[in-house]
Design a protein around this motif. Structure first.
Motif, mmCIF file in Angstrom:
data_model
loop_
_atom_site.group_PDB
_atom_site.id
_atom_site.type_symbol
_atom_site.label_atom_id
_atom_site.label_comp_id
_atom_site.label_asym_id
_atom_site.label_seq_id
_atom_site.Cartn_x
_atom_site.Cartn_y
_atom_site.Cartn_z
ATOM 1 N N LEU A 227 22.874 31.462 -55.523
ATOM 2 C CA LEU A 227 23.779 30.885 -54.277
ATOM 3 C C LEU A 227 23.400 31.558 -53.192
ATOM 4 O O LEU A 227 23.048 32.893 -53.226
ATOM 5 C CB LEU A 227 25.318 31.362 -54.896
ATOM 6 N N VAL A 228 23.672 30.804 -52.097
ATOM 7 C CA VAL A 228 23.367 31.496 -50.863
ATOM 8 C C VAL A 228 24.117 32.978 -50.556
ATOM 9 O O VAL A 228 25.129 33.082 -50.917
ATOM 10 C CB VAL A 228 23.376 30.672 -49.600
ATOM 11 N N PRO A 229 23.555 33.866 -49.784
ATOM 12 C CA PRO A 229 24.288 35.123 -49.602
ATOM 13 C C PRO A 229 25.452 34.864 -48.399
ATOM 14 O O PRO A 229 25.614 34.140 -47.807
ATOM 15 C CB PRO A 229 23.313 36.092 -48.918
ATOM 16 N N ASN B 222 30.460 33.834 -51.470
ATOM 17 C CA ASN B 222 30.297 33.337 -52.956
ATOM 18 C C ASN B 222 29.567 31.947 -53.024
ATOM 19 O O ASN B 222 29.844 31.436 -54.068
ATOM 20 C CB ASN B 222 31.343 33.498 -53.742
ATOM 21 N N GLY B 223 28.805 31.833 -51.751
ATOM 22 C CA GLY B 223 27.960 30.492 -51.977
ATOM 23 C C GLY B 223 28.980 29.352 -51.509
ATOM 24 O O GLY B 223 28.413 28.089 -51.629
ATOM 25 N N VAL B 224 30.048 29.627 -51.236
ATOM 26 C CA VAL B 224 30.971 28.431 -50.829
ATOM 27 C C VAL B 224 31.367 28.693 -49.320
ATOM 28 O O VAL B 224 31.696 29.508 -49.004
ATOM 29 C CB VAL B 224 32.128 28.358 -51.764
ATOM 30 N N ASP B 225 31.392 27.567 -48.454
ATOM 31 C CA ASP B 225 31.811 27.505 -47.176
ATOM 32 C C ASP B 225 33.377 27.109 -47.232
ATOM 33 O O ASP B 225 34.077 27.009 -47.953
ATOM 34 C CB ASP B 225 30.780 26.985 -46.137
ATOM 35 N N ARG B 226 33.953 27.012 -45.746
ATOM 36 C CA ARG B 226 35.173 27.058 -45.722
ATOM 37 C C ARG B 226 35.522 25.452 -46.047
ATOM 38 O O ARG B 226 36.623 25.295 -46.287
ATOM 39 C CB ARG B 226 35.713 27.215 -44.245
ATOM 40 N N GLN B 227 34.517 24.512 -46.076
ATOM 41 C CA GLN B 227 34.842 23.200 -46.064
ATOM 42 C C GLN B 227 34.775 22.814 -47.794
ATOM 43 O O GLN B 227 34.899 21.688 -48.145
ATOM 44 C CB GLN B 227 33.893 22.265 -45.205
ATOM 45 N N GLY B 228 34.321 23.844 -48.359
ATOM 46 C CA GLY B 228 34.197 23.484 -50.129
ATOM 47 C C GLY B 228 32.867 23.338 -50.380
ATOM 48 O O GLY B 228 32.704 22.732 -51.404
ATOM 49 N N ALA C 63 26.376 21.372 -41.067
ATOM 50 C CA ALA C 63 26.525 22.524 -40.242
ATOM 51 C C ALA C 63 26.328 23.769 -41.322
ATOM 52 O O ALA C 63 26.011 24.966 -40.972
ATOM 53 C CB ALA C 63 27.855 22.461 -40.038
ATOM 54 N N ALA C 64 26.976 23.616 -42.686
ATOM 55 C CA ALA C 64 26.817 24.637 -43.645
ATOM 56 C C ALA C 64 25.254 25.049 -43.935
ATOM 57 O O ALA C 64 25.045 26.292 -44.102
ATOM 58 C CB ALA C 64 27.343 24.237 -44.974
ATOM 59 N N SER C 65 24.520 23.931 -44.038
ATOM 60 C CA SER C 65 23.057 24.319 -44.315
ATOM 61 C C SER C 65 22.356 25.077 -43.308
ATOM 62 O O SER C 65 21.721 25.864 -43.574
ATOM 63 C CB SER C 65 22.248 23.010 -44.703
ATOM 64 N N ASN C 66 22.702 24.780 -41.982
ATOM 65 C CA ASN C 66 22.218 25.540 -40.923
ATOM 66 C C ASN C 66 22.232 27.121 -40.925
ATOM 67 O O ASN C 66 21.604 28.041 -40.606
ATOM 68 C CB ASN C 66 22.488 24.968 -39.452
ATOM 69 N N VAL C 67 23.530 27.354 -41.207
ATOM 70 C CA VAL C 67 24.035 28.729 -41.427
ATOM 71 C C VAL C 67 23.363 29.351 -42.560
ATOM 72 O O VAL C 67 23.038 30.543 -42.657
ATOM 73 C CB VAL C 67 25.611 28.622 -41.418
ATOM 74 N N ALA C 68 23.272 28.746 -43.572
ATOM 75 C CA ALA C 68 22.854 29.134 -44.936
ATOM 76 C C ALA C 68 21.379 29.523 -44.846
ATOM 77 O O ALA C 68 20.750 30.298 -45.414
ATOM 78 C CB ALA C 68 23.217 28.256 -46.184
ATOM 79 N N LEU C 69 20.606 28.609 -44.042
ATOM 80 C CA LEU C 69 19.304 28.527 -43.979
ATOM 81 C C LEU C 69 18.945 30.053 -43.108
ATOM 82 O O LEU C 69 17.847 30.797 -43.533
ATOM 83 C CB LEU C 69 18.941 27.273 -43.249
ATOM 84 N N GLU C 70 19.614 30.345 -42.316
ATOM 85 C CA GLU C 70 19.512 31.733 -41.461
ATOM 86 C C GLU C 70 19.731 32.784 -42.305
ATOM 87 O O GLU C 70 18.885 33.766 -42.274
ATOM 88 C CB GLU C 70 20.436 31.695 -40.382
ATOM 89 N N GLY C 71 20.838 32.834 -43.056
ATOM 90 C CA GLY C 71 21.278 33.977 -44.034
ATOM 91 C C GLY C 71 19.943 33.978 -45.273
ATOM 92 O O GLY C 71 19.619 35.061 -45.611
ATOM 93 N N VAL C 72 19.525 32.831 -45.889
ATOM 94 C CA VAL C 72 18.654 32.858 -46.869
ATOM 95 C C VAL C 72 17.239 33.503 -46.298
ATOM 96 O O VAL C 72 16.600 34.487 -46.819
ATOM 97 C CB VAL C 72 18.275 31.538 -47.385
ATOM 98 N N ALA C 73 16.747 32.817 -45.064
ATOM 99 C CA ALA C 73 15.450 33.317 -44.496
ATOM 100 C C ALA C 73 15.558 34.992 -44.261
ATOM 101 O O ALA C 73 14.750 35.464 -44.451
ATOM 102 C CB ALA C 73 15.099 32.493 -43.319
ATOM 103 N N GLN C 74 16.704 35.430 -43.694
ATOM 104 C CA GLN C 74 16.758 36.818 -43.466
ATOM 105 C C GLN C 74 16.758 37.665 -44.530
ATOM 106 O O GLN C 74 15.987 38.601 -44.518
ATOM 107 C CB GLN C 74 18.100 36.911 -42.776
#
Length: 229
Positions: A126-128, A139-145, A62-73
């Motif tokens: 770190l991902v945006p 800061n590159g860290v999601d809510r699940q750590g 789940a974290a990677s899917n969200v991060a992927l969109e942010g990095v691609a953008q």
């Protein structure tokens, strides 16, 4: 007639020796039950561990899917076709795809060292920050750590000397290219205006985006995606 004392001798039968066979079987049964109990505990621990790993894996996905969109953008906005020919370490971007190969500057960019290279600020970013429902990344860290880092490579096999000299322009013979999305095949409409043909040529390079998600309990997940601008 004098009386004679008659002594009666009562025969004494000795106790029968105990063989201990019952005790042996009791100990054997106890040992079997102990082994079964240990096996059951280990089975429960293994199932709990597997369940926990599945939860961590789903969390990383789940974290990677969200991060992927942010990095691609971010890359689409900051890396244009004009400046894609140069490295941008501050954005985790590289103009060639052989940096993480076992054989640098090889013509085949397999990224064989992506999983073995230490990921730090010298070669990744770190991902945006991004907020998408419950999948917040700060800061590159999601809510699940999960800490999420990324690198982006242009799928071209130019060597470092060519890139440093500014000789790494897009070349269909040395880069994987994607067709332009701005052009659509013409549609014939009776009585409508004549539409120009859509050129069938590749105009944009393909980039390989690799995410590294390090989560709780030393869990590690990699995700790759290919994008174009």
């Amino acid at each position: 007639m004098p009386c004679k004392a008659i002594q009666a001798f009562v025969g004494h039968t000795p106790d029968r020796a105990q063989a201990g066979i019952v005790l042996f079987f009791a100990l054997l049964a106890l040992a079997v039950m102990s082994i079964a109990a240990v096996a059951l505990i280990r089975s429960v621990d293994t199932n709990a561990l597997l369940s926990g790993n599945m939860v961590f894996r789903q969390s990383a996905s789940a974290a990677s899917n969200v991060a992927l969109e942010g990095v691609a953008q971010s890359i689409t906005q900051n890396i244009s076709l004009a400046n894609s020919v140069r490295h941008s370490p501050g954005l985790g971007y590289y103009a060639n795809c052989s940096r993480f190969d076992a054989q640098p500057n090889a013509s085949v960019c397999d990224g064989s060292r992506l999983t073995t290279t230490p990921w730090d600020n010298t070669n990744s970013r770190l991902v945006p920050d991004q907020v998408d429902g419950n999948a917040e990344i700060r800061n590159g860290v999601d809510r699940q750590g999960n800490q999420i880092r990324y690198v982006i490579e242009r799928m071209c096999n130019f060597n470092e000397a060519e890139i440093n000299a500014g000789n790494a322009a897009m070349d269909g013979a040395r880069c994987l290219m994607a067709s332009s999305t701005a052009c659509r095949p013409p549609i014939d409409i009776p009585g409508g205006p004549e539409q120009p043909p859509c050129p069938n040529q590749a105009t944009s390079p393909i980039y390989r985006l690799t995410l590294r998600i390090s989560g709780p309990k030393n869990t590690l997940t990699f995700m790759q995606s290919f994008i174009s601008n």
